[in-house]
Design an enzyme around this catalytic site. Structure first.
Site, PDB file in Angstrom:
ATOM      1  N   THR A 185      57.464 -16.630 -45.923  1.00  0.00           N
ATOM      2  CA  THR A 185      58.013 -17.947 -47.300  1.00  0.00           C
ATOM      3  C   THR A 185      58.876 -17.038 -47.905  1.00  0.00           C
ATOM      4  O   THR A 185      60.034 -17.233 -48.031  1.00  0.00           O
ATOM      5  CB  THR A 185      57.431 -18.212 -48.148  1.00  0.00           C
ATOM      6  OG1 THR A 185      56.370 -17.540 -48.406  1.00  0.00           O
ATOM      7  CG2 THR A 185      56.711 -19.749 -46.574  1.00  0.00           C
ATOM      8  N   CYS A 244      51.869 -18.986 -35.139  1.00  0.00           N
ATOM      9  CA  CYS A 244      52.225 -19.757 -36.442  1.00  0.00           C
ATOM     10  C   CYS A 244      51.316 -20.779 -36.637  1.00  0.00           C
ATOM     11  O   CYS A 244      50.712 -21.488 -37.614  1.00  0.00           O
ATOM     12  CB  CYS A 244      53.847 -19.387 -36.360  1.00  0.00           C
ATOM     13  SG  CYS A 244      54.360 -18.296 -36.409  1.00  0.00           S
ATOM     14  N   GLU A 345      47.760 -18.453 -44.757  1.00  0.00           N
ATOM     15  CA  GLU A 345      48.128 -18.134 -43.185  1.00  0.00           C
ATOM     16  C   GLU A 345      47.290 -16.834 -43.584  1.00  0.00           C
ATOM     17  O   GLU A 345      47.240 -15.924 -44.242  1.00  0.00           O
ATOM     18  CB  GLU A 345      49.067 -18.544 -43.005  1.00  0.00           C
ATOM     19  CG  GLU A 345      48.948 -17.960 -41.780  1.00  0.00           C
ATOM     20  CD  GLU A 345      50.277 -18.413 -41.038  1.00  0.00           C
ATOM     21  OE1 GLU A 345      50.918 -19.151 -41.663  1.00  0.00           O
ATOM     22  OE2 GLU A 345      50.407 -18.394 -39.730  1.00  0.00           O
TER      23      GLU A 345
END
Lengths: 449, 119
Positions: A185, A244, A345
Site C-alpha cells: 500500500t 495476494c 497480510e
C-alpha cells in the site's frame, strides 16, 4: 530509464496502428515459445522463487501461456460500437491505445504476473516498459532473450533494478501514459502521487486478507465435495502463502467447527515440505530472508496475542543442503478477528481461523478488514451460494472453489486492495481510451449563423 | 511517565544514520498489503503526502514513524521495534539497494503502557 521510455515512445505510433491480426499473431508466437520451453521456464522460476516445481510445471507456466493466447484471441473477436443517435447522426466509438505503459510486477508469480500485465497492454496497441521484482528477475530475462526477435524494437522493454532506483523513476516518468502496479500500500500510494503529477491513470493491486467461509452444510455428507472443501481450506499454504488472495482467514460455522477443523488440521499436517525441485514437494521455501523473518515475527505476535496454534507455528528445519533455507511450517492459528494475524497480510503459509454463529455474523467478520481482494464461500445451500458472495465486499468471490485464475474472468480489488481489473477482455480498456467520432449525414445547416 | 509505541535496534539505527547522510531527512511509513507489505518503508521526507489520517507513532533517530489511522486501529495495542535484516525487497524503501530490509518485531503493550498511550 529514459532510453527505455524513449524507445517505447518511438515505437508506439507504428505499433498502435498495426492490425489486430498482426498483434495477435505475435502474442501467439510468445505463447508458443513459452510452451516449447515450459520445463526450462519452470526450473528457472523455482530456482528464483523457491516455489515447488510441481506448481511451476502445472500452474505458473501453463497459465502464463494461456494468458498470452487469450488476449491474442480477444482482439480478433472484439468489435467496436456504432450507434445511430438519430436518422442522420452516427456515434462511433473506437478504442485507441494510451501509448506507453509502465508496469511494475511482484515476485510471487514472476512469469505469470508478467503474463497478466504484458499481453493486454500489447494487444490493446501499447508499448510497455516493465520492471520485474528484484528478488525474481530471471524468467523475465529468459523470456526477453527468447522473444528478442518477435516484436519490433521498442515495443517491449524490461528494466531491472531496485525500487527506489528503477521503480520510482519509471512510475514518475513524464513520458509514460499509464502506470500499472502490483505490490503493497505505501508504494501504491506513492505511485498514485507520482501519476497525479502527470495526470496519468493507474491501476493498483495491493493485496488482501481474504476470508474463506465454510457453512455447516459442507459436512452434510462425507463425500467428494467435503474432500474438496477441506482442500479448499488448506489452500492457504499454496505457493507458501505468497499469494495476494491467500485465503488467510478461515471462518467456520460453530456447529461443525471441531469436526471440520480436525480434518483441516490433519490435511495440513500431511503437507510435504521439502526440496522445491522434487516433484512430490507441496510447499517449498519463502522467497527471501526478509519475508522469512517477517513471517516468524507474525507467528510470535500471534502467539502473544493469545492465538492457539493448531498445527505448525515455527520455522521448518530441513536437513543437509536445505538446512539454511527459508522454510516455514504450514501453520493454523485459532483466535478472533481483531487480532493482528487476522488483519495483516503475512504472506506466508499461515492461516487464522475463527468460528461464526450464522450468516449475519459470517458476513460481518468477512467484511471486517481493510481489504477486499478475494473470498471463498463453501456451502451446499442454493440460497447461500448467491446471497453470501453478493454481501461480501471483495472483487473476486470463489464459490465452492478457490485459487482458480482463468484468463477469462476479471480479477481485482475492493477497498484498500486497489482498483482496476486484470485478466478478461475488460482489462484492455484499462489500457485504452475511447475515441468518439460523431458523424452527421445531414446536408442541412443548423441555421444559427 | 512517558511511554513509547516504537523503538529501534542499534543495528537498524546505524542504517538510518547512513540513509540520512545520503538522502537527507526521512520518514518511516508502515505499509500494508501484499508482497513487501506489513513492513516499514523509509522514504525521503516530503515524498509522501501525509495528512490527519496518518498517525505519528514516534520518532526514531530523528525520523518520524507514521501509520495510516485505519491500520493503526488494529495495531495500537502493540509496541513495534524496527530491526534490520538481510533481504531483497521490491518496494520503494531506500535501504533496499543496500541488500537490507527494515522489519518489525511486535509485542503487546503492558497494562501500564496501554493505559498511558490508549486511554
Amino acid at each position: 530509464m529514459d532510453n527505455a521510455v524513449a524507445a517505447a515512445n518511438n515505437a508506439k505510433d507504428a505499433w498502435g496502428n498495426s492490425s489486430a491480426a498482426e498483434r495477435s499473431g505475435l502474442l501467439n508466437k510468445v505463447a508458443d515459445i513459452i510452451e516449447a520451453n515450459l520445463e526450462e521456464f519452470a526450473l528457472v522460476e523455482t530456482c528464483d522463487n523457491g516455489k515447488p516445481i510441481r506448481e511451476t510445471l502445472n500452474a505458473d507456466i501453463p497459465l502464463a501461456v494461456d494468458h498470452w493466447r487469450y488476449f491474442a484471441a480477444a482482439i480478433r473477436a472484439e468489435e467496436g460500437s456504432a450507434t445511430e443517435l438519430d436518422a442522420n447522426t452516427l456515434s462511433m466509438i473506437i478504442r485507441e491505445p494510451l501509448g506507453v505503459i509502465a508496469q511494475i510486477i511482484p515476485w510471487n508469480f514472476p512469469l505469470l504476473m508478467l503474463s497478466w500485465k504484458l499481453p493486454p497492454a500489447l494487444a490493446a496497441g501499447n508499448c510497455v516498459v516493465l520492471k520485474p521484482a528484484e528478488q525474481t528477475p530471471s524468467t523475465a530475462t529468459l523470456l526477453m532473450e527468447k522473444i528478442a526477435e518477435v516484436f519490433p524494437p521498442g515495443v517491449v522493454n524490461v528494466i531491472h533494478g531496485f525500487g527506489p532506483e528503477a521503480g520510482k523513476p519509471l512510475a514518475s516518468h513524464s513520458k509514460v501514459d499509464k502506470v500499472a502496479f502490483t505490490g503493497e500500500t505505501t508504494t501504491g500510494q506513492l505511485i498514485m502521487q507520482y501519476a497525479s503529477k502527470n495526470l496519468n491513470p493507474v491501476t493498483m493491486e495491493l493485496g488482501g486478507k481474504s476470508p474463506n467461509i465454510f457453512f455447516n452444510s459442507v459436512m452434510d455428507e462425507d463425500d467428494a465435495y467435503l474432500d474438496k472443501a477441506i482442500e479448499g481450506a488448506v489452500l492457504f499454504a499454496f505457493n507458501q502463502g505468497e499469494v495476494c488472495t491467500c485465503p488467510s482467514r478461515i471462518l467456520v460455522q460453530e456447529d461443525i467447527y471441531d469436526a471440520f477443523m480436525e480434518r483441516v488440521v490433519a490435511r495440513t499436517k500431511a503437507i510435504v515440505q521439502d526440496n522445491p525441485y522434487d516433484v512430490n514437494t507441496m510447499v517449498g521455501a519463502q522467497a527471501s530472508n526478509d519475508q522469512y523473518e517477517k513471517i516468524l515475527s507474525y507467528l510470535k505476535i500471534g502467539k502473544e496475542e493469545g492465538a492457539k496454534v493448531l498445527t505448525g507455528g515455527n520455522a521448518c528445519k530441513l536437513d543437509g543442503a536445505l538446512a539454511n533455507g527459508f522454510y516455514i511450517e504450514p501453520t493454523i492459528l485459532e483466535g478472533h478477528n481483531k487480532m493482528r494475524v487476522f488483519q495483516e497480510e503475512i504472506f506466508g503459509p499461515v492461516v487464522s481461523v475463527t468460528k461464526f454463529k450464522d450468516e449475519v455474523e459470517a458476513i460481518e467478520i468477512a467484511n471486517d478488514t481493510l481489504y477486499g481482494l478475494g473470498a471463498g464461500v463453501w456451502t451446499r445451500d442454493a440460497h447461500q451460494l448467491y446471497q453470501i458472495p453478493r454481501a461480501i465486499k471483495a472483487g473476486r468471490v470463489w464459490v465452492n472453489c478457490y485459487h482458480a485464475y482463468p484468463a477469462h474472468a476479471p480479477f481485482g480489488g475492493y477497498k484498500k486492495s486497489g482498483f482496476g481489473r486484470e485478466n478478461h477482455l475488460m482489462m484492455m480498456n484499462h489500457y485504452r481510451q475511447a475515441k468518439n467520432m460523431l458523424i452527421s449525414y445531414d446536408k442541412n445547416k443548423l441555421g444559427f449563423f | 511517565m512517558k511511554f513509547e509505541r516504537v523503538a529501534i535496534t542499534e543495528k537498524a539505527a546505524e542504517i538510518v544514520k547512513q540513509l540520512k547522510a545520503k538522502h537527507g531527512d526521512l520518514i518511516f511509513h508502515q505499509s500494508g498489503g501484499c508482497c513487501d507489505g506489513s513492513a516499514p518503508m523509509v522514504i525521503e521526507e516530503g515524498d509522501m503526502y501525509l495528512d490527519d489520517s496518518d498517525i505519528l507513532l514516534g520518532q526514531l533517530e530523528g525520523v518520524n514513524y507514521y501509520m495510516n489511522q485505519d491500520q493503526f486501529e488494529y495495531w495500537k495495542h502493540t509496541h513495534l521495534t524496527v530491526d534490520i535484516t538481510e533481504g531483497r525487497g521490491s518496494s520503494f524503501s531506500l535501504e533496499i539497494p543496500l541488500g537490507l530490509r527494515f522489519i518489525i518485531h511486535s509485542r503487546l503493550l503492558n497494562d501500564e503502557e496501554n493505559a498511558g498511550l490508549n486511554m
